[in-house]
Structures are given as C-alpha cells and as structure tokens.
Write a protein that holds these residues in place. Structure first.
Motif, short mmCIF file in Angstrom:
data_model
loop_
_atom_site.label_atom_id
_atom_site.label_comp_id
_atom_site.label_asym_id
_atom_site.label_seq_id
_atom_site.Cartn_x
_atom_site.Cartn_y
_atom_site.Cartn_z
N MET A 159 -0.09 10.71 3.26
CA MET A 159 -1.78 10.26 3.34
C MET A 159 -1.86 8.80 4.20
O MET A 159 -2.81 8.32 3.67
CB MET A 159 -2.34 10.45 1.97
N SER A 160 -0.83 8.53 4.83
CA SER A 160 -1.04 7.23 5.39
C SER A 160 -1.72 7.38 6.75
O SER A 160 -1.69 8.57 7.43
CB SER A 160 0.43 6.48 5.48
N GLU A 161 -1.91 6.31 7.33
CA GLU A 161 -2.34 6.26 8.74
C GLU A 161 -1.21 6.61 9.79
O GLU A 161 -1.39 7.04 10.88
CB GLU A 161 -3.16 5.03 9.20
N GLU A 162 0.00 5.87 9.52
CA GLU A 162 1.02 6.11 10.36
C GLU A 162 2.30 6.62 9.47
O GLU A 162 2.27 6.57 8.23
CB GLU A 162 1.53 4.65 11.08
N ARG A 163 3.41 7.26 10.18
CA ARG A 163 4.40 7.52 9.47
C ARG A 163 5.08 6.61 8.78
O ARG A 163 5.05 5.34 9.11
CB ARG A 163 5.33 8.43 10.40
N LEU A 164 5.89 6.93 7.55
CA LEU A 164 6.34 5.85 6.69
C LEU A 164 7.95 5.65 7.14
O LEU A 164 8.66 6.61 7.83
CB LEU A 164 6.43 6.40 5.34
N GLN B 188 0.70 -1.04 0.20
CA GLN B 188 0.16 0.13 0.11
C GLN B 188 0.88 1.09 -0.02
O GLN B 188 1.60 1.17 0.85
CB GLN B 188 -0.85 -0.02 1.09
N ASP B 189 0.72 2.10 -0.74
CA ASP B 189 1.42 3.32 -0.95
C ASP B 189 0.63 4.51 -0.86
O ASP B 189 -0.18 4.69 -1.61
CB ASP B 189 2.24 3.40 -2.29
N PRO B 190 0.78 5.41 0.38
CA PRO B 190 -0.11 6.54 0.44
C PRO B 190 0.29 7.75 -0.56
O PRO B 190 1.55 7.36 -1.07
CB PRO B 190 0.32 6.76 1.69
N GLY B 191 -0.37 8.59 -0.64
CA GLY B 191 0.02 9.73 -1.52
C GLY B 191 0.79 10.68 -0.81
O GLY B 191 0.92 10.41 0.58
N ALA B 192 1.64 11.48 -1.50
CA ALA B 192 2.60 12.57 -0.55
C ALA B 192 2.61 13.67 -1.17
O ALA B 192 2.74 13.91 -2.51
CB ALA B 192 4.04 11.69 -0.58
N LEU B 193 2.14 14.80 -0.47
CA LEU B 193 2.44 15.99 -0.95
C LEU B 193 3.85 16.49 -0.93
O LEU B 193 4.57 16.85 -0.06
CB LEU B 193 1.49 16.89 -0.30
N ALA B 194 4.38 17.05 -2.24
CA ALA B 194 5.75 17.50 -1.94
C ALA B 194 5.81 18.85 -2.69
O ALA B 194 5.20 19.15 -3.72
CB ALA B 194 6.63 16.66 -2.97
N VAL B 195 6.74 19.76 -2.39
CA VAL B 195 7.03 20.86 -2.91
C VAL B 195 8.55 21.02 -3.26
O VAL B 195 9.23 20.13 -2.59
CB VAL B 195 6.61 22.14 -2.13
N ARG B 196 8.91 22.10 -4.10
CA ARG B 196 10.49 22.47 -4.25
C ARG B 196 11.11 22.51 -3.14
O ARG B 196 10.58 23.50 -2.17
CB ARG B 196 10.78 23.41 -5.15
N ALA B 197 12.33 22.06 -3.03
CA ALA B 197 13.22 22.40 -1.66
C ALA B 197 13.37 23.77 -1.46
O ALA B 197 13.45 24.21 -0.20
CB ALA B 197 14.60 21.52 -1.72
#
Lengths: 328, 162, 492
Positions: free
Chosen positions: A232-237, A132-141
């Motif tokens: 977007m997961s229930e626990e941290r990755l 299961q892979d959650p979604g992740a919100l990312a922006v430029r560093a």
C-alpha cells in the motif's frame, strides 16, 4: 560489648553517608537548573510499546546514534499499556524542557478518534518522521493466487475472504478495511493480538489472508511460506522490488503506519531545533541505515511541517474509516 | 465464632459484588452484530455462573455455622483458632505505610521515601533496633536504586530530596 | 538429520568467549528471574543493543543463557519465600515451599535444578530431532484449538486445587470475569474500565502474581516472624539419588508436556508448568504427598518450564514465528544480527543453526551447575533475620510491580491482589486458579470469539475440529474425575 559498639558506629556511618549523598544530590540538582546549555543532562525517549518490539528497536537504535550528536546519554524508557495510550499520556505530562522525547506512532492518530484517550495529536509538537511502513496483503504461498486480480476474483466468487489483522482498530485493521472498500470485495475481519499471531494463523491456514507490515512478513516470505500480493505504498519497496503497489494496479489504496519523535507543546525553540537536528543526523548515519535495512524498516524522513500536515490528512481519513467500521 | 463466620462470607461477598458490577455494566455493551456475539456475551455468562457459585458458597457457610452452633461446646480445633486470630493492628499499619509511600514517592523522590518506608515496615514487623533499622533502610534504598534505575533502566521518580 | 553438522557446531561453541558470555547470561538471567516483575523478556530486550558490539555467537549464547537462567531463577524465591519470580514458577510454590518449611530448602533447590535440566534436555533433543514435524502439528492449532487448550489448562488446575471443588471453581470463574476487564479483543470496546487507560490491555497478571503470592505472604507472616531453621549439608548440594529416581517419570512426562505446550505459538512456560503440575497431581498414587513437599510436585513444573523453552524454539527455528514473548524478542535480535530465522536457517547457515541448538543444550547444563553451586549461598539468605527478609520482600514486590511497565497503577493492582489473596487463603480458597484464569482468560475468550467469527456464529466449530473436541473432552473428564476423587475419602 565492644563488637556491639562498633556495629552501632558503623550503622551511624552508613546513615550519615547515605543522607549526605541525598542532600548532595538534591543540592546539585538545584544549582544545575539555571544557565545551562541544552542538553546538560540525560535525555529520555519514552517508547509506548514493550521492549524488543519494532518501535522499541527503532527508538533504541536512534538513541544510540544520536547520543554522539548531542554529546549526552539518551535513555529509552518503555512505558506501555493501552495500545500506546499510557506512553503517549506520560510523554505529554512530562516537563516541556526537551529532556523527555516521545516516540510517536500511527496510534497517536487512531486512539483519540476511537474515543479511548483524553488527548489529541495536536497536544504534541512533532519533531520529525523517521519511518513509514505501508500495509501489505499476503496469502499462503501454496494458494494458486499469484496476483491481486486473481485474489479479487477469487474473493468475489467465494462470497468472502477472512483477513487477519493485528487488533481491533489497529492500523492494519483499518488498512484491510480501506482495501476491502476500494477493491469492493466482501471481507470477514479477524483481529489478532498483534501481527505475529495473525501471520501464524495465516501460515497455519486458519485465515485466508493478512494485511500487516511487509517487514513483519519478511521471514515467512523468504522461507517460501507466504507471498505478498501488493503493498500500500506510493512506490515499490526496496526489499520486495517485484511486488506491485495497489496504485500501479489501479486501486487507490495508500495506507500505513509511521514512526517519529515528538515533544510536549511548550518546549523552547532552541531545544527543539537541537533535538531535530541531532536525530536527523542520526537517521542518516551508516549505523542506523544498516540497522533499518536489517529490520526492514522503511525510512522516510519528513520535517515537522510536512509531518504535521500528513498527520492531519490521515486523521480525517481514519475518522471516516472508523465510522464505517463502527469503531468510533 | 461470630467474626469467623463474617470472615467466611467475605470471599463470596466479593464475588457477588463483582457479579453485580459485571451484569450492570455488560448490559450497556453494544449488541451482537451479524450473528456473531458481541463484547457482552462472555462477561454475562461468567457473571451468572459466578453469582450462582457464590450463592452456593454462602449456603455452605450458613450450613456450617448451624452445624458448629450445635456442637459449639465440643472441642474446637486449635489450628482453627490460630488461623482466626488476625493481627489487625500491624496489618493495618503496614497497609497504611504502603499507601502513604506510594502517594509520597513522586513528590519526595525515590531514595528518601524508600528509606523511610523500609524503616517503617521494619517497625511493623517488630524489628526495633534503633539506628540499625535506618542503616539497613538507607542501604537497601541505594542498592535498589542502583539495581532498578541504573542497571535495569527503570525510571524512578526524583523529588525534592533524591 | 545430519550429525556431522554437530561437530562443526560444537567447534563454534568451544570458543571460550562464547562460554564466558553464556555463563554471564545465565547469571544475569537467574537474578532477573528471581526478582518479581523483572522478566526474561525485559532482560533479553535490554541486552540486544549491548550485543551489537559482540560477534554473533557470543551474542546469541548470552541471550539464550539469559532466557534459560531466568526460567530457573523464578523458582528460587518461590521455593525459599513462597514468592515466585515468574508466573511459571508459581506452580513450584506448592511443594517447593512446603520443603523449605520443613527445613529442606537445599534439597528443594537442587531437585528443582535437576529436573529443570532434565526437562530442558528432553526438550532440546526433541527440538533437534523432530522440530519440523512438531511445528506442523503446532500450526494446526487454530482459534478453536487454542480456546480448548486454555480451558483445559484451567480445568486441570481447578480440578487439583484446594479442598473444595466449589471454592476452586468459584475462584477460577471470578478470575475469568476479572480477565474480561479491558478492551474487548475483538471489537475494541472498553469493558469494565471506568475510565482507566492503564488497564485497557486487561489486568496485568505479573502485578497480580506479585500481590497474590508475595504480598499476601507478607501479610500472612506479619503476626508470625519465626525463623525456619534450614538443614544444610555444607558441601555442594547434589540432588539425592532417591529423589532423582522418585521424580524421574514425572519429570520426563512433564518435559514432554512442556515441549508440546511451548511449541504452540502463544502458550508458554506458565501454562506448561501448571498443566504438568495438574496432570502429575491427578495421577498421584496413594503414597504421594502433593502439596506437602512431594518431589514429584517440584519435578513436574520445573521440567515443563524448561521443556517449554525448547518448545518455543520450535516455531522460531522452523517457521520464523515466535513461540512466546521472549522468542519474539530473540527474533528481533537474530534479524539485527543479520540472520533470518525460519526453515531456510538450516539450509543457509547450517553450522550456525546447529550451534544455536547446541547452545540451548549447553545452557541447560550450565544453569544446573550454576544452580547447584549457588544453592549453598541461597540457603544462607533464608538464615537471615526473617523480619529483614519480610521488609525486603515487601519493597521488592512493590518495585517489581512498578518495573514491569513503569506504571504506578500496577502497584495498586498488586496491593489489591495482595489483600484479595490474603482474604482468599485465610478462608481456604486456592489462589492458583485465580492467577491461571487471569493468564488464560484472555486467550480463551479471544479465541472463542475468533472461532465464532470464522464459523459465522456456529458453536459446533469446537466439536467438529477433532483436536479441540479431544481437548475439551479431556477437560470435562478431568473435572468429573476430580469430583469422584474428592468424594472417595468421605465414603471410604
């Protein structure tokens, strides 16, 4: 003259040998059909996505480790097209004898709702979920945004942000839509042809943010080009332990893709159990766990019953989302 | 001359037919949303331009026919006549063989149907050496099976006869 | 750039195992590239599980060897039989096959191998010296720039194809219209599909390529199965000195073009090859015989193709972003072997990073040597009975179309395009613009629409972005130039 004769003889020899081989092969197949213990011949896994992609690597690694369990060769066939639809369809029309297993993914839920395919998830007997892979919100560093709160404030202040995703109706498009809804921010969705081009556009500064799988972002995160604000997961990755989840921050955004295995309806119980057991064992082997770690594949086992429940719940969610996005 | 002219209308004809289908279909596509063009925009533009281009091509072909009609008694270039003679019969035979092969393969199996197909296609190319044809065909079928199915892992159908 | 790293890198490479696997990779790559429908992407992907059992350097050497070998391999059947094995080598058909028809296939093959090496070496040197800088330029390519780039590639090929600009343009627009078949890239709406699921991702262009070139050639040859006698020098087919000199400038320029095009993620060797061919032909001098076996017509696409290999490694190594489909698979392989490609690669695994570069460099030379040694045997294939060859090409074309996605629908696509290609060429319509429109159409439309989303529907975005404005101006100029050039002979 003599040479000519020899040539003709040789040709006859080749033809006879060849046709003999054919007859022998078909006889062997007819004889071998009955009274065998499953599995008595090669098992195929249909991968609906192209060779070298995430699902392909997942299927191939699993196949490699499960071969020892089943004591049979397992081949992975890439039958691609239609965003997975062609592969799912050929997995469904394959004989229900357990020798054809299909690698199923989130798209099994979304394609039927989009009205693009003539089948539904229930046409498969799900075996197990592996990942299961959650979604992740990312922006430029190099953007001054360091937390989700700052991102939300910035988005509202600017009156909108552009978020790249991996394609219209794709899992990450829906994830971004769900997020925009719960965060209550105005978003321009920019679909790309897969996650990689979306990430490239983010790095190049052509979109403000992306929502994709965290594993796909890992090279850029480690290189210091992008940062993940929340997952977007229930626990941290495990591989980004410092990144908070949306839930921790008070937003009910749990969404992502999954991968598992399935067979068409009607496969005998015994064969199904044997397959499930073998793949479950393979999943726990050291080799596979190491592979998953390197590929940033988030392992998450679910048995058939739980898998089916989850798929059904997700179906309802996705249907609502699609309706709101006008994709249905 | 007449066949020649008809053949020269074939490509613009195909273009025009495509234009018609594209226009008819893209009229049903969803409308633009939020000031940003929808799925119909690009096919529409292309269809219109293609339609105009094919009309120009048809006009060109008509003009050329009128010109050559006047000068028909002048020498016709030999390369033109060579190009115009299409081996219809053999071409039809080969196409029929290909279509039949694709239909029959899943039911008959790869190696056997491929053997028959190669033998027939050799016949179409006017290679007629009896048993040699069959030896070449069956050998090629086995080699292809080994190369594609065994080496490159391509699933090839297995029917009632290999 | 620290050159002391290279001594270490070459030490890693000196391992005979590494060399052995590199050569195996190249051989496999050439075969896979030569067979239509089997691609470098597929070969690399199939090899990845196999390389699990190898240590890192031999594994990478093999994968890079396959990649470089396949890119050259596609040109072999393009030159010998007019049936390109890869879309990129379709650009080599024009002059390569013309030489075969003159009985000079050996010359064509060795010249192609030589310029493939030239382009590869140029690209790799640039990769070594300027990768970060080029990557930064490539990143500035956003949706408007990609749209402009696609249109430029297409206008180049329209400008130089065929005798009539109207026919050439008509074919290109027809191809663009066919390229809209499938799911709309922006809204996902199914267009012109009539219920077909297999074509949802658009008309697959490899089966189209197989139809337009391989099958159409079979149909054309059916009434004319005469043998083409081939001249052979017997010994090693070293390229002739005069040919090397004649194509040198074109080769260098095309290598640079290839590296540049390859370094922008999402545009690969096919676009590079056609663009380089188009530019070379537009700059033709009075004595040049493009389309009739000009050495420059082989040098341009070959050098551009291999240049683009190094180009696609630029974003791979410096940003961790794939430059094309093959490098996307390579990234997966790197990660599974425990390496994270990206800017940190050079810092964390210095010697390894440099030995990858060294491997790329050596791979190009190995491909050249393999090609030169193989030429003698390849030319003998042409000497086989042409009827047997035609039958073999037919079945290989059908199987190749199927093998791409294991989908029978693709075979029907190939057959339809075969008939279409036959009709078009019979009436002197060029087919190259059709192929290129199928490849570039989705790229153009997708980025056109994406640009409009990002600009809130303003069409000015294509002109306010300087890079896209420049590229679009060049496209228009190339078409205008083409009209002028075509009219000249009539007046004069």
């Amino acid at each position: 003259m003599h040479k000519e004769k020899r040539k003709i003889l040789l040709s006859w020899f080749v033809v006879l040998l060849g046709s003999g081989g054919l007859i022998w092969m078909s006889l062997e197949r007819w004889m071998g059909e009955e009274g065998e213990v499953f599995p008595s011949r090669v098992i195929n896994i249909i991968c609906p996505y192209s060779a070298g992609g995430g699902t392909d690597l997942f299927a191939r690694s699993l196949a490699r480790t499960a071969e020892a369990e089943l004591d049979q060769t397992i081949m992975v066939q890439n039958i691609t097209g239609g965003g997975g639809a062609v592969g799912f369809a050929s997995g469904l029309i394959a004989p229900a004898d357990g020798y054809t297993v299909t690698a199923v993914t989130f798209e099994l839920v979304s394609l039927p709702i989009q009205g693009l395919v003539p089948f539904e998830p229930n046409d498969f007997d799900l075996l197990l979920r592996v990942n299961q892979d959650p979604g992740a919100l990312a922006v430029r560093a190099d953007t001054p945004l360091d937390s989700l709160e700052e991102f939300v404030a910035w988005a509202r202040e600017r009156g909108g942000v552009s978020i790249g995703n991996s394609g219209p109706g794709s899992v990450w498009h829906l994830a971004a839509a769900l997020m925009a809804d719960r965060l209550n921010i105005p978003v321009t969705f920019v679909p790309f042809n897969g996650s990689a081009p979306a990430i490239t556009a983010l790095v190049g500064g052509h979109v403000d943010a992306v929502v994709v799988g965290p594993g796909e972002l890992l090279p850029q995160v480690e290189a210091g080009l992008v940062k993940i604000l929340a997952v977007m997961s229930e626990e941290r990755l495990s591989f980004v332990p410092d990144t908070p989840t949306f839930e921790e921050l008070g937003y009910d955004v749990v969404f992502g893709t999954w991968r598992g295995l399935a067979v068409p309806r009607g496969v005998p119980e015994a064969a199904r159990e044997k397959l499930t057991f073998a793949f479950r064992e393979a999943m726990e082997s050291e080799d596979f766990i190491e592979m998953a770690r390197r590929g940033a594949l988030n392992l998450s086992y679910a048995d058939a019953a739980r898998f089916r429940d989850d798929v059904q719940t997700q179906s309802a969610d996705v249907e609502q989302l699609m309706e709101r996005l006008g994709l249905k | 001359m007449r066949v020649d002219f008809t053949l020269s209308l074939l490509p613009p004809g195909i273009f025009l037919a495509t234009t018609a289908v594209a226009l008819w279909q893209s009229a049903t596509f969803p409308k633009a949303a939020g000031g940003v063009p929808g799925p119909a925009l690009v096919p529409m533009i292309l269809a219109v331009v293609l339609g105009l281009a094919s009309l120009a091509l048809v006009t060109g072909a008509l003009q050329r026919r009128n010109l050559s009609g006047k000068s028909e008694n002048l020498k016709s270039r030999p390369e033109d006549t060579a190009k115009a003679s299409v081996p219809w019969r053999r071409l039809g035979m080969l196409l029929a063989a290909i279509v039949l092969y694709l239909v029959v393969m899943p039911w008959m199996g790869f190696i056997s149907s491929t053997t028959v197909f190669i033998a027939v296609s050799l016949f179409c190319f006017d290679y007629r050496k009896g048993i040699h044809n069959w030896a070449f065909a069956i050998l090629a079928a086995y080699i292809l099976y080994a190369l594609f199915a065994l080496l490159m892992n391509v699933p090839l159908p297995v029917g009632w006869l290999g | 750039m620290d050159f002391s790293n290279f001594t270490e890198a070459f030490q890693l490479l000196a391992d005979p195992m590494v060399f052995l696997f590199l050569i195996c990779g190249v051989l496999l790559g050439v075969i896979v590239g030569a067979l239509p429908g089997l691609s470098a992407t597929l070969a690399v992907a199939l090899l990845i599980p196999f390389t699990f059992d190898l240590s890192l350097m031999p594994a990478l050497a093999m994968l890079i060897g396959v990649y470089a070998g396949a890119v050259y391999g596609g040109s072999v059947p393009a030159i010998l039989f007019r049936t390109p094995g890869t879309p990129a080598s379709a650009a080599t058909v024009f002059d390569g096959y013309a030489l075969t028809q003159k009985g000079e296939s050996q010359r064509a093959l060795s010249v192609a191998a030589f310029f493939a090496m030239v382009g590869g070496l140029i690209g790799t040197v640039i990769l070594i010296l300027l990768a970060p800088q080029i990557a930064n330029i490539a990143l500035r390519f956003g949706p408007p720039e990609y749209c402009a780039l696609a249109l430029f590639g297409l206008s180049m090929i329209v400008a130089v194809s065929g005798e009539s600009l109207l026919k050439s343009a008509g074919v290109a627009i027809f191809g663009l219209l066919l390229a809209t078949v499938g799911m709309d890239p922006i809204t996902g709406y199914p267009r012109l599909l009539f219920g077909s699921v297999s074509l949802m991702e658009g008309i697959p262009f490899i089966p189209a390529l197989i139809g337009l070139f391989a099958l159409a050639e079979v149909f054309r040859s059916i009434g004319n199965t005469e043998q083409i006698a081939q001249r052979s020098s017997g010994k090693f087919a070293w390229p002739m000195r005069s040919d090397m000199i004649r194509g040198s400038w074109t080769g260098i320029r095309s290598g640079l073009i290839g590296t540049g095009v390859g370094s922008t993620p999402g545009s690969g060797s096919d676009i590079a090859a056609f663009m380089a061919y188009g530019i070379a032909k537009q700059r033709a001098k009075p004595g040049d015989t493009f389309g009739h076996g000009d050495i420059k017509g082989i040098a341009a696409p070959e050098a551009a193709k291999t240049g683009s290999i190094s180009g696609s490694m630029v974003p791979l190594l410096s940003l961790g972003i794939p430059g094309d489909a093959v490098t996307a698979v390579l990234i997966g392989a790197f990660i599974l072997h425990g390496i994270q490609p990206g800017p940190l690669l050079f810092e964390q695994h210095g010697p390894l990073a440099y030995s990858i570069l060294a491997t790329v460099l050596v791979a190009h030379i190995v491909v050249f040597l393999v090609a030169i040694l193989g030429t003698r045997f390849l030319v003998r294939i042409v000497a086989c009975d042409r009827k047997l060859l035609l039958a073999s090409i037919t079945i290989l074309a059908l199987l190749g179309a199927y093998a791409l996605r294991n989908n029978i629908v693709d075979v029907w696509v190939a057959i339809s395009f075969g008939v279409l290609g036959y009709i078009l060429e019979h009436q002197q319509y060029p087919v190259a613009p059709l192929l290129l429109a199928l490849i570039l159409g989705p790229m153009a439309e997708e980025n056109f629409r994406r640009s409009l989303i990002l600009s809130d529907g303003s069409y000015l975005v294509f002109l306010t972005h300087p890079i896209s404005a420049i590229i679009l101006t060049l496209s228009v100029l190339s078409l205008i130039f083409s009209v002028i050039r075509r009219q000249k002979p009539r007046n004069g």
